[in-house]
Each structure stands twice: as C-alpha cells, then as structure tokens.
Design an enzyme around this catalytic site. Structure first.
Site, short mmCIF file in Angstrom:
data_model
loop_
_atom_site.label_atom_id
_atom_site.label_comp_id
_atom_site.label_asym_id
_atom_site.label_seq_id
_atom_site.Cartn_x
_atom_site.Cartn_y
_atom_site.Cartn_z
N GLU A 13 -1.07 -5.32 8.93
CA GLU A 13 -0.24 -4.73 9.98
C GLU A 13 -0.83 -5.02 11.35
O GLU A 13 -2.05 -5.02 11.52
CB GLU A 13 -0.13 -3.21 9.76
CG GLU A 13 0.54 -2.87 8.44
CD GLU A 13 0.68 -1.37 8.20
OE1 GLU A 13 0.41 -0.57 9.12
OE2 GLU A 13 1.08 -1.01 7.08
N GLU A 67 9.74 -3.92 10.13
CA GLU A 67 10.12 -2.63 9.54
C GLU A 67 10.71 -1.70 10.59
O GLU A 67 10.10 -1.46 11.65
CB GLU A 67 8.89 -1.97 8.88
CG GLU A 67 9.25 -0.62 8.25
CD GLU A 67 8.20 -0.09 7.27
OE1 GLU A 67 7.22 -0.80 6.97
OE2 GLU A 67 8.39 1.05 6.79
N ASP A 69 0.84 -1.20 0.00
CA ASP A 69 0.00 0.00 0.00
C ASP A 69 0.88 1.26 0.00
O ASP A 69 0.36 2.39 -0.04
CB ASP A 69 -1.02 -0.01 1.15
CG ASP A 69 -0.38 -0.08 2.52
OD1 ASP A 69 0.86 -0.18 2.61
OD2 ASP A 69 -1.12 -0.02 3.53
N LYS A 123 -1.05 -9.34 3.24
CA LYS A 123 -0.26 -8.83 4.36
C LYS A 123 -1.11 -7.84 5.14
O LYS A 123 -1.84 -7.05 4.54
CB LYS A 123 1.02 -8.16 3.85
CG LYS A 123 1.88 -7.55 4.98
CD LYS A 123 3.29 -7.24 4.54
CE LYS A 123 3.46 -5.94 3.80
NZ LYS A 123 3.04 -4.72 4.54
N ASP A 158 -0.93 -6.05 0.10
CA ASP A 158 -1.33 -5.42 1.35
C ASP A 158 -2.84 -5.27 1.45
O ASP A 158 -3.49 -4.81 0.49
CB ASP A 158 -0.72 -4.02 1.45
CG ASP A 158 0.61 -4.02 2.17
OD1 ASP A 158 0.86 -4.93 2.97
OD2 ASP A 158 1.42 -3.11 1.90
O1 KIV Z 1 3.62 -1.03 1.57
C1 KIV Z 1 4.77 -1.45 1.49
O2 KIV Z 1 5.47 -1.26 0.49
C2 KIV Z 1 5.31 -2.17 2.64
C3 KIV Z 1 6.79 -2.35 2.69
C4 KIV Z 1 7.44 -1.07 3.02
C5 KIV Z 1 7.20 -3.44 3.63
O3 KIV Z 1 4.59 -2.57 3.49
#
Ligand code: KIV
Length: 266
Positions: free
Chosen positions: A116, A183, A45, A114, A84
């Site tokens: 968070e 991160e 994202d 993915k 994401d």
């Molecule tokens: O959104 C993204 O690109 C990420 C990376 C920075 C790990 O989550």
C-alpha cells in the site's frame, strides 16, 4: 487453462480484456477460483478480518500471510498469485521490504507482492523490481492506514486528494509496479487513472472503467450480509453453488456488467 503470468496480465490491458481477481486464503477455495477462470488470486491481508475476525488488517503477520499463501498456491495451477505485504513488514526500508517479499515468495510461493502507498513507496517498489520481484501497488482507500484516514472512507473526492492519487499512480508505474489496485475512489477518477497509466488498474469500489476488478471472496458470496459496502454484489444469491457464483463473477467482470453505477461512487 494456461498459466497466468505478469507479462500476460499486462498484455490483457493492451488487448482490452478485463482482469478478474478475487481473494482466497486456503487450498479448496483457490482450486475453485482457479477452475472458474479467475485470472489472479489475491491472498489479501483482509484475512485478518474475514478469517481471523479482527476489526482491521493491522494485526496480520508475515508468517500468517506466508502460511495462507502456501495453501492457496497448492490449489491454484493457472491463476497468478499475488500476496499482500502486511502492515510493518515493508514500511521501514526497501531492505526490510525485500526480506519480507522474499519470505512470501520462498515460503508462501507468492508470484507478486502487493503493498500500500504511492509516491513515498516508489523507491521501495523500484528496489524490489530491480531485484526481480514483481510488485502490485494499492492506492485510494489503503486499509493499513485506516486510523490515519479516520475509517474506511471513499478517497479522492476533493481535487487535492484526487491529484495526489493520480500522481501516486504515475509514481508507482515509473518505479516499475506491474499493476495497481484502486480501492474506493470515485468512478471518474479511476477512469482517468486507467487512461493515464499503461499498467493495469484493478478496481474495488472504483467503477467499471478499471482494467480489472477484485472483491473479497466472502463478500461476493454474501457472507457479509447487512455489512457489505455498496460496491459488493452477492453472486451466490442467484447462482446456487459457489463454483457457479465465481463463474458468474468472472463473466460479469469480463463483459463489463460488474460493477454497475449503483455499485460505484460518483
Ligand atoms: O486485502 C485485501 O483483500 C485487499 C483487497 C481488498 C484489494 O487488499
């Protein structure tokens, strides 16, 4: 190259082979990354910032994620595609997360989603995994919580927060996450977590001991000149072409020469 899968990605940790991940948001870059041997492409994202020009990832919608993911999927034949779940597409309930993840997989052809968060997201991770959806976690600096963190800052420098991130990693593993992105945390903490968990850790600003590395594509091509954080290396500067820069990144991740100490937090 043969197709990367979730079990193969997990086996790489056991075999001590480092995982090279990069972000991509479109067809041609995905094809370039795939050809250069990137193991997994993250449709991050972060597109909200590098593609759309927002100052955070918060405005990105599920539809936008699915749109970019589908374009990436058309370019990637070997790399595993991780997408994401954007802000507010999964935090409300496990059911909301299931429908959002399903949309990324059905219309975006994502293979892993993915999200968070740590312990508080474990029931959601468990719910998705039990329904056949592979989930990658994301700990440390979690950009969707930028306002709560007071900016894009290194996380886990004090003992209490470090303990919390370790417990979060264990909770995600216990819930069935297939990997976890770490991160912007100090290298010693990422090293400890990498030893603690059996699932692969993918670092960004987390030092060289992680099982893999990820960077935002535009950053490693030097497009963020003057604004790049310390963990970014410009791979294009000495390579002469984008495909050679990506190949140099893959080689540097695999042989452990990226990131170096100056590109990590102590
Ligand atoms: O959104 C993204 O690109 C990420 C990376 C920075 C790990 O989550």
């Amino acid at each position: 190259m043969t197709k990367m899968t979730v079990p193969k990605l997990q086996a790489m940790k056991q075999q001590g082979e480092r995982i090279a991940m990069l972000t991509a948001y479109d067809y041609l870059f995905a094809e370039t990354l795939d050809r250069a041997g990137v193991d997994t492409i993250l449709v991050g994202d972060s597109l909200g910032m590098v593609i759309q020009g927002n100052d955070s990832t918060l405005p990105v919608t599920l539809e936008e994620m699915a749109y970019h993911c589908l374009a990436v999927s058309r370019g990637a034949s070997s790399a595993l595609i991780i997408a994401d779940l954007p802000f507010l597409s999964y935090q409300q309930s496990p059911e909301q997360a299931l429908m959002s993840a399903g949309q990324l997989m059905k219309t975006g052809h994502a293979e892993v989603v993915k999200l968070e968060g740590g312990t508080e997201m474990a029931p959601t991770v468990e719910f998705l995994v039990s329904r056949g959806i592979p989930v990658c976690g994301h700990l440390g600096l979690t950009p969707q919580s930028v306002h709560q963190m007071g900016g894009y800052r290194v996380q886990g420098r004090d003992q209490q927060r470090a303990e919390q991130i370790k417990n979060d990693a264990l909770a995600l593993q216990q819930a069935g996450a297939c990997a976890v992105v770490l991160e912007c945390i100090p290298q010693p903490l990422a090293t400890e977590i990498t030893k603690l968990v059996e699932i692969p850790t993918i670092g960004i600003g987390a030092g060289s001991a992680c099982d893999g590395q990820v960077l935002v594509l535009q950053d490693m091509l030097g497009l963020n000149e003057g604004r790049a954080p310390r963990f970014v290396r410009d791979f294009l500067a000495d390579s002469g072409s984008i495909s050679k820069a990506v190949a140099a990144y893959v080689a540097a991740v695999k042989d452990g020469s990226f990131p170096n100490l100056e590109e990590s937090y102590s």
